[in-house]
Design a protein around this motif. Structure first.
Motif, short mmCIF file in Angstrom:
data_model
loop_
_atom_site.label_atom_id
_atom_site.label_comp_id
_atom_site.label_asym_id
_atom_site.label_seq_id
_atom_site.Cartn_x
_atom_site.Cartn_y
_atom_site.Cartn_z
N LEU A 543 -23.05 -10.64 -31.21
CA LEU A 543 -24.14 -11.59 -31.01
C LEU A 543 -23.65 -12.97 -31.44
CD1 LEU A 543 -27.00 -9.48 -32.66
CD2 LEU A 543 -26.21 -9.38 -30.29
N LYS A 544 -23.91 -13.98 -30.59
CA LYS A 544 -23.44 -15.33 -30.89
C LYS A 544 -24.52 -16.33 -30.51
CE LYS A 544 -19.23 -16.10 -29.82
NZ LYS A 544 -18.02 -16.32 -28.99
N TYR A 545 -24.74 -17.31 -31.39
CA TYR A 545 -25.72 -18.35 -31.12
C TYR A 545 -25.12 -19.70 -31.49
CZ TYR A 545 -29.77 -21.40 -31.59
OH TYR A 545 -30.63 -22.46 -31.47
N ARG A 546 -25.34 -20.71 -30.63
CA ARG A 546 -24.84 -22.06 -30.88
C ARG A 546 -25.95 -23.07 -30.65
NH1 ARG A 546 -19.58 -24.73 -27.98
NH2 ARG A 546 -18.56 -23.28 -29.43
N ASP A 547 -26.02 -24.04 -31.55
CA ASP A 547 -26.95 -25.16 -31.41
C ASP A 547 -26.14 -26.44 -31.54
OD1 ASP A 547 -29.05 -26.92 -31.32
OD2 ASP A 547 -30.00 -26.26 -33.17
N PHE A 548 -26.14 -27.25 -30.48
CA PHE A 548 -25.38 -28.50 -30.47
C PHE A 548 -26.31 -29.66 -30.14
CE2 PHE A 548 -23.31 -31.82 -27.97
CZ PHE A 548 -22.34 -32.25 -28.86
N ASN A 549 -26.20 -30.72 -30.91
CA ASN A 549 -26.94 -31.94 -30.58
C ASN A 549 -26.13 -33.15 -30.99
OD1 ASN A 549 -28.03 -33.01 -33.37
ND2 ASN A 549 -28.40 -30.78 -33.38
N SER A 550 -26.33 -34.23 -30.27
CA SER A 550 -25.59 -35.46 -30.53
C SER A 550 -26.46 -36.66 -30.20
CB SER A 550 -24.30 -35.50 -29.70
OG SER A 550 -24.60 -35.55 -28.31
N ARG A 551 -26.13 -37.77 -30.82
CA ARG A 551 -26.79 -39.04 -30.55
C ARG A 551 -25.74 -40.14 -30.53
NH1 ARG A 551 -32.02 -39.63 -34.43
NH2 ARG A 551 -32.42 -41.34 -32.96
N TYR A 552 -25.96 -41.15 -29.68
CA TYR A 552 -25.05 -42.29 -29.70
C TYR A 552 -25.81 -43.59 -29.49
CZ TYR A 552 -24.93 -42.35 -24.53
OH TYR A 552 -25.25 -42.42 -23.21
#
Length: 930
Positions: A543-552
């Motif tokens: 089981l694998k979970y990823r949360d990615f967020n970015s701001r510029y």
């Protein structure tokens, strides 16, 4: 003796999986201290024992109770030792024997499996049912490598990229799978599937095995191979060690080093200064504020003014660490722990030239015109804190429980100062800047329970837990230029009309990925003679979970600011230009360019079941079965302003067959077939666009990617002339259906890379390995201390992108595939003086680095020669190591195929970028307290 040696080779693994006590040790000459090969260590009254290997080591298993060990060798006095043992534990008994005129007859012995010596790994490779290569703890000690990545370049068909990533048989790392202590390891990089092997110190390794053909119990996503890393769990006695090392790198150490201001905790690998303040408003709230509002200005002032580059003098690299092992025996229980802690800091300055050219005009055959010409100074500072702690519990002869923990905190500070000219946007001499920092917290944990139900049945339970937490706080990218008619010599900041990723820009990215794997494996052994020998089955989930967020954000100058004030602002020094005094109604405003596409959430659920068997018929051994994997890949994000949901359920039936034919006791022939799968990674699916400053290119994912299916064929002949030695030659062929490849999208003046499923690809080649020691072969004392390990691989690959390759070459080699790889290591070992000297050489063939299109030709990485030298010397409790990495400091060269003929060596082909990293000189000291 010949009869004894043959019997040992044939029977060495017969009792390998028993749960009795283990006795191991080393036999040396009492006077010369030289190790002795072929010495018999047997249990009096039992047909149990072993002959020492080429380095004097032996190991075998015995039942519980009191035993008498007899150590005997032709021409030496016999030694006898009493020993009482408890099942499931490990005992060390060394012998120092003296020469004698007495003779000893042959003794019939049966030996058990050894795991961490060179001879043991060679025998493990020989007895394996798949095509396998490996390296032992003993070889690792000879090479004096510092981490697992350096160790792996000694294995046939292996190429190391950037000092930490691994290619098997030249295939891209996306086709490899990594297991640590029989559980899946995480991907340590955000944008591709790969594992950074420099995270694992070499001292923690027991052995490493590379499975190049499949079997039912191995993961199905392994077209290149499965890399199994085993770390040490059990110690034979208590120990304490202190380690300190220093490094000097040419062109870096004691030279000027540039970077922006960091945080007080940088030396621990994490940041407390650059990050976006916790009370900074959300994207929607910030952008809803009027451009010139006081509140927007107040929020902009919350960001640090950190655009100035400061000069330092580069100190020496260092690493310091402490490790200890403890073992406690209580009744029928044995508890063991190995723990190590280290902290390190390293620097590297690289000078790189970076060029891009106009499209070649065939009507002007002698001209290749520059689009731009830049020169980069790249300054990299790396801090790392590592902690490893492995526990094991042996309960009688039936139970073994282990738990492994590896934690790394890594901080990478990078500064790129770019100068040169852009001949398209001809506005003057340029200076571009990248000021960045990335911190990563990586935890890898594995638990394993082995239960020996009876002599025929065993159960194995594994549990893996991985965590990757990555933060990239305040990546600053900005461009300046010096006008041609400038009278004051001041550089002008390029300010954008709207927020972007490369002009007066600040980027903040954060990723967290959590994964867990579970497996139950059952094995039944038939102890009676017959065709059927072993049945194995099991279930697996990951089981694998990823949360990615970015701001510029970018600093803009609004139209309300006068032209004189605008000119004044753009010419301010870097330390002042974005200070609070210049950010406000009559100065810069901070605008956010973040879009919904700049974040995504993804998950992967993999379940698998397998069944396999092993059978023997005369000289044939058959290992066969199948694995069924059902995988659901999900991703929620945006494509432009529209939400997108990826839901890819795939089921794959994966049959496997390995056949071995034993021509005689020293040689065998293997044939293998397997179907494997390759799945897209989260970053390849996510339509998130990222600007790569080093390549001056954009990268974006493709949500429509699907699985690739690969049919793998292997044929290998193996010859084992002596214990610990091997000569092998292998042929392999792979057919890829829908392989995932990179493609270039025509957008503007910048290349933009994405991914596609090509129609098909083929890959075939030949692989040769030789391990040889001169001990016992020559009479010269110097020459007999030499050993050699050489391997070479030749590969041919081709991929057809299909009709979708309208703007680029349709048929070409697989990206990242080297046509040849050569590794050689020569070692000199003087045991009497405790000295080891080794020299290692590596070269790989040209490989396709970046895919071109009608505007930008393909970019190839050219071959590079590498030589490493290591020397070690032990003085009682102190061990000293001296090493030279990359002795030649050979140039890294990346050339474009200007005339598009598939070769980067023609007169018209031009350098895109090239650089040298410098030669690294290391001195390390280890002090043993016990």
């Amino acid at each position: 003796m010949r009869l004894l040696y043959s019997a040992t080779l044939v029977l060495l693994f017969k009792f390998a999986n028993g749960q009795n006590a283990t006795i191991r040790g080393r036999v040396t000459d009492k006077i010369t201290k030289e190790s002795l090969v072929g010495v018999n260590v047997v249990v009096k009254g039992l047909s149990l024992g072993a002959s020492t290997d080429i380095d004097g080591f032996y190991e075998f298993k015995v039942p519980e109770g009191k035993h008498t060990l007899v150590c005997s060798f032709l021409g030496y006095n016999q030694q006898v030792q009493q020993l009482e043992v408890v099942g499931g534990r490990v005992y060390t008994q060394n012998f120092q024997i003296e020469e004698s005129s007495q003779m000893l007859g042959d003794v019939q012995v049966t030996a058990a499996k050894v795991t961490n010596t060179q001879a043991a790994v060679v025998l493990e490779v020989k007895e394996a049912k798949q095509v396998v290569s490996g390296i032992s703890k003993q070889q690792i000690a000879i090479s004096q490598d510092n981490n697992a990545a350096q160790v792996m370049q000694r294995i046939p068909g292996i190429t190391i990229v950037d000092g930490r990533f691994v290619l098997i048989r030249g295939l891209s790392e996306r086709y490899n799978n990594v297991m640590i202590n029989n559980t899946l390891a995480p991907s340590t990089e955000v944008d591709r599937r790969t594992f950074s092997f420099d995270l694992i110190p070499s001292g923690a390794l027991d052995r490493m095995l590379i499975f190049k053909s499949a079997s039912p119990e191995l993961p199905g996503d392994m077209a290149g191979g499965v890399i199994k890393v085993y770390t040490t769990h059990v110690v034979e006695s208590n120990f304490d060690q202190f380690h300190y090392g220093m490094g000097y790198r040419t062109q870096t150490t004691f030279q000027p080093f540039f970077r922006s201001q960091g945080s007080p905790t940088d030396f621990l690998g994490f940041d407390t200064y650059r990050r976006l303040p916790s009370d900074f408003p959300s994207t929607n709230r910030f952008e809803d504020l009027p451009t010139l509002s006081p509140e927007r200005t107040e929020f902009a002032h919350m960001l640090t003014n950190n655009f100035e580059v400061n000069e330092y003098t580069t100190p020496i690299d260092f690493n310091v660490g402490y490790s200890f092992g403890r073992v406690v025996n209580k009744g029928r229980n044995q508890f063991s722990n190995i723990t190590s802690f280290s902290i390190s800091q390293s620097y590297m300055h690289t000078k790189r030239d970076f060029n891009r050219y106009f499209e070649y005009d065939v009507t002007r055959p002698d001209e290749v015109l520059l689009r731009f010409e830049f020169f980069d100074d790249i300054y990299e500072k790396n801090n790392r804190v590592s902690l490893m702690s492995n526990f094991s519990w042996l309960r009688s002869s039936k139970y073994k429980i282990s738990w492994s923990n590896l934690f790394n905190q890594i901080g990478e500070d990078e500064t790129i100062l770019r100068k040169g000219e852009d001949f398209v946007q001809d506005i003057g001499f340029r200076r571009h800047y990248l000021l960045g920092y990335r911190s990563r917290s990586i935890y890898i944990g594995q638990g394993e329970v082995n239960y020996q139900m009876d002599d025929q049945q065993s159960l194995n339970f594994t549990l893996g837990l991985n965590l990757v937490n990555e933060s990239e706080p305040d990546l600053r990218r900005f461009r300046t230029f010096l006008p041609e008619n400038s009278s004051d010599g001041k550089f002008v900041m390029i300010t954008p009309p709207s927020s972007n990723l490369f002009d007066a820009s600040r980027y903040f990215g954060k990723l967290i990925e959590i994964s867990s794997s579970q497996a139950i494996n059952y094995q039944y052994k038939n102890t009676r003679p017959g065709f059927f020998q072993v049945l194995k089955t099991g279930i697996f989930s990951d089981l694998k979970y990823r949360d990615f967020n970015s701001r510029y954000f970018s600093y803009l100058i609004p139209g309300s600011v006068s032209s004189d004030r605008k000119a004044e602002l753009e010419r301010l020094p870097l330390g002042e230009i974005f200070s609070k005094e210049n950010v406000g109604p009559d100065g810069f405003v901070l605008r956010e360019g973040t879009r919904p596409v700049d974040q995504y959430q993804a998950s992967n659920i993999l379940t698998a079941v397998y069944i396999g068997a092993n059978s023997e018929y005369r000289r044939f051994n058959f290992d066969y079965g199948f694995r069924y994997e059902y995988n659901i890949q999900r991703l929620d994000g945006y494509q432009g302003l529209l939400p997108i949901e990826v839901n890819n359920p795939f089921g794959n039936f994966l049959p496997m067959l390995n056949v071995s034919y034993y021509t005689n006791e020293k040689s065998q022939l293997r044939v293998a077939y397997a179907r494997t799968v390759n799945r897209p990674e989260f970053r390849e699916l996510a339509p998130f666009l990222f600007y790569d400053y080093k390549l001056d290119a954009n990268k974006v994912g493709e949500p429509r990617l699907s699985n690739a299916v690969i049919d793998n064929f292997d044929l290998r002949y193996e010859y084992y002339p002596r214990l610990g030695e091997v000569l092998s030659i292998a042929l392999f062929y792979k057919f890829f259906d829908n392989p995932i490849e990179q493609r270039n999208i025509i957008t503007s003046e910048l290349p933009q890379f994405t991914y596609i499923n090509a129609d098909y690809a083929e890959n075939y080649g030949v692989e040769v390995e030789l391990r040889k020691s001169l001990k016992g072969v020559v009479s010269n004392r110097f020459l007999e201390r030499l050993s050699f390990n050489a391997n070479a691989t030749y590969i041919y690959s081709v991929v057809d992108l299909g009709a979708q390759a309208s703007s680029q070459t349709r048929v070409r080699p697989l990206q990242g595939q080297s046509p040849f790889i050569v590794n050689m290591i020569m070692a000199y070992s003087n045991e009497k003086r405790s000295e080891i000297i080794s020299v290692a050489y590596n070269i790989f063939g040209e490989r396709l680095f970046a895919i071109g299109d009608v505007n930008f030709p393909d970019i190839w990485e050219l071959p590079r020669h590498s030589i490493d030298l290591t020397v070690s010397k032990t003085f009682n409790r102190i061990q000293l190591k001296f090493g030279i990495q990359d002795l030649l400091n050979y140039n890294y060269r990346f050339f474009q195929d200007t005339d598009r003929n598939g070769s980067p060596y023609d007169p018209l082909d031009r350098n895109i970028f090239s650089f040298r990293r410098g030669t690294l000189f290391n001195v390390n000291m280890t002090y043993n307290f016990n």
